[in-house]
Design a protein around this motif. Structure first.
Motif, PDB file in Angstrom:
ATOM      1  N   PHE A  56       0.853  -1.186   0.000  1.00 42.22           N
ATOM      2  CA  PHE A  56       0.000   0.000   0.000  1.00 42.22           C
ATOM      3  C   PHE A  56       0.888   1.235   0.000  1.00 42.22           C
ATOM      4  O   PHE A  56       2.059   1.164   0.374  1.00 42.22           O
ATOM      5  CB  PHE A  56      -0.908  -0.002   1.242  1.00 42.22           C
ATOM      6  CG  PHE A  56      -2.010  -1.021   1.129  1.00 42.22           C
ATOM      7  CD1 PHE A  56      -3.249  -0.652   0.637  1.00 42.22           C
ATOM      8  CD2 PHE A  56      -1.800  -2.338   1.489  1.00 42.22           C
ATOM      9  CE1 PHE A  56      -4.255  -1.592   0.496  1.00 42.22           C
ATOM     10  CE2 PHE A  56      -2.800  -3.284   1.358  1.00 42.22           C
ATOM     11  CZ  PHE A  56      -4.032  -2.906   0.854  1.00 42.22           C
TER      12      PHE A  56
ATOM     13  N   ASP B 121      -4.099  -1.743  -2.848  1.00 41.16           N
ATOM     14  CA  ASP B 121      -5.241  -0.840  -2.943  1.00 41.16           C
ATOM     15  C   ASP B 121      -5.806  -0.722  -4.352  1.00 41.16           C
ATOM     16  O   ASP B 121      -6.961  -0.352  -4.519  1.00 41.16           O
ATOM     17  CB  ASP B 121      -4.869   0.544  -2.405  1.00 41.16           C
ATOM     18  CG  ASP B 121      -3.731   1.188  -3.169  1.00 41.16           C
ATOM     19  OD1 ASP B 121      -2.827   0.456  -3.624  1.00 41.16           O
ATOM     20  OD2 ASP B 121      -3.720   2.423  -3.296  1.00 41.16           O
TER      21      ASP B 121
ATOM     22  N   GLU C  21      -9.593  -1.231  -1.497  1.00 41.10           N
ATOM     23  CA  GLU C  21      -9.601   0.221  -1.673  1.00 41.10           C
ATOM     24  C   GLU C  21     -10.050   0.868  -0.367  1.00 41.10           C
ATOM     25  O   GLU C  21     -10.738   0.249   0.438  1.00 41.10           O
ATOM     26  CB  GLU C  21     -10.530   0.605  -2.810  1.00 41.10           C
ATOM     27  CG  GLU C  21     -10.091   0.041  -4.149  1.00 41.10           C
ATOM     28  CD  GLU C  21     -11.059   0.360  -5.261  1.00 41.10           C
ATOM     29  OE1 GLU C  21     -11.615   1.476  -5.268  1.00 41.10           O
ATOM     30  OE2 GLU C  21     -11.254  -0.512  -6.114  1.00 41.10           O
ATOM     31  N   TYR C  22      -9.674   2.110  -0.178  1.00 41.91           N
ATOM     32  CA  TYR C  22     -10.039   2.790   1.065  1.00 41.91           C
ATOM     33  C   TYR C  22     -10.125   4.287   0.841  1.00 41.91           C
ATOM     34  O   TYR C  22      -9.544   4.827  -0.094  1.00 41.91           O
ATOM     35  CB  TYR C  22      -9.014   2.506   2.166  1.00 41.91           C
ATOM     36  CG  TYR C  22      -7.618   2.911   1.757  1.00 41.91           C
ATOM     37  CD1 TYR C  22      -7.178   4.210   1.954  1.00 41.91           C
ATOM     38  CD2 TYR C  22      -6.757   2.017   1.140  1.00 41.91           C
ATOM     39  CE1 TYR C  22      -5.930   4.605   1.547  1.00 41.91           C
ATOM     40  CE2 TYR C  22      -5.504   2.391   0.729  1.00 41.91           C
ATOM     41  CZ  TYR C  22      -5.090   3.695   0.941  1.00 41.91           C
ATOM     42  OH  TYR C  22      -3.854   4.083   0.520  1.00 41.91           O
TER      43      TYR C  22
ATOM     44  N   HIS D 205      -3.607   6.017   6.070  1.00 37.63           N
ATOM     45  CA  HIS D 205      -4.448   5.018   5.416  1.00 37.63           C
ATOM     46  C   HIS D 205      -5.176   4.162   6.443  1.00 37.63           C
ATOM     47  O   HIS D 205      -4.646   3.853   7.499  1.00 37.63           O
ATOM     48  CB  HIS D 205      -3.598   4.125   4.518  1.00 37.63           C
ATOM     49  CG  HIS D 205      -2.799   4.900   3.525  1.00 37.63           C
ATOM     50  ND1 HIS D 205      -3.373   5.682   2.563  1.00 37.63           N
ATOM     51  CD2 HIS D 205      -1.469   5.035   3.365  1.00 37.63           C
ATOM     52  CE1 HIS D 205      -2.440   6.263   1.847  1.00 37.63           C
ATOM     53  NE2 HIS D 205      -1.269   5.892   2.318  1.00 37.63           N
TER      54      HIS D 205
END
Length: 180
Positions: free
Chosen positions: A101, A127, A144-145, A152
């Motif tokens: 990430f 991600d 995904e975020y 994060h």
């Protein structure tokens, strides 16, 4: 995002963001990829796990859980400068899992690339399919975020790890029970 006014419900906003990330994961849950990853891990002779910087905690957790349920796993980290010394043992009957990430690390990508030269199966938890690690993955699992803070959220990543461990435990029920 720090410059916004957070005088009311500062912590609720962060928790709600994590809940939204989990809802998004549930809506777009990569069931096919998780099932493929579970089967590949179960069939592997040994599993190598790598994740650097902000991905390191998730890598440690995955490695711990794998060992806890009887999967032969080794965490690849740069402790004492021995990353390459330990990665050299990767071979075709193994599985390498890279957790990558932002800020992506060159070391994770290089280990995955090396694993591919050894014809080792690879899983990348990241991600986006545009991650620098993705081209070296046989299986890509995306988490995904979005977050209101400049850090994060790893809630979705941890949920994916829990799903993998549960799937492996079901597949290797007796072994998992014996190790617990």
């Amino acid at each position: 995002s720090i410059s916004e006014d957070y005088s009311e419900n500062l912590y609720s906003k962060v928790i709600n963001s994590d809940i939204d990330n989990l809802k998004f994961l549930r809506q777009k849950f990569p069931i096919k990829e998780i099932d493929s990853a579970v089967q590949s891990i179960v069939q592997a002779e040994r599993v190598y796990v790598i994740g650097m910087r902000t991905s390191f905690a998730a890598a440690v957790l995955l490695d711990h859980y794998l060992n806890h349920i009887g999967i032969s796993s080794e965490l690849l980290d740069s402790q004492a400068g021995r990353l390459l010394d330990r990665a050299i043992h990767i071979w075709s009957k193994d599985m390498t899992i890279g957790i990558s990430f932002p800020r992506y690390t060159k070391q994770t990508v290089e280990i995955l690339q090396y694993a591919k030269t050894k014809h080792c199966n690879t899983i990348v938890i990241t991600d986006t399919v545009l991650s620098p690690a993705a081209p070296f993955a046989d299986i890509i699992i995306t988490a995904e975020y979005q977050t209101p803070i400049p850090f994060h959220s790893y809630v979705s990543v941890l949920s994916i790890i829990h799903c993998l461990i549960f799937g492996i435990s079901i597949n290797k029920r007796k072994q998992s029970i014996d190790f617990m």
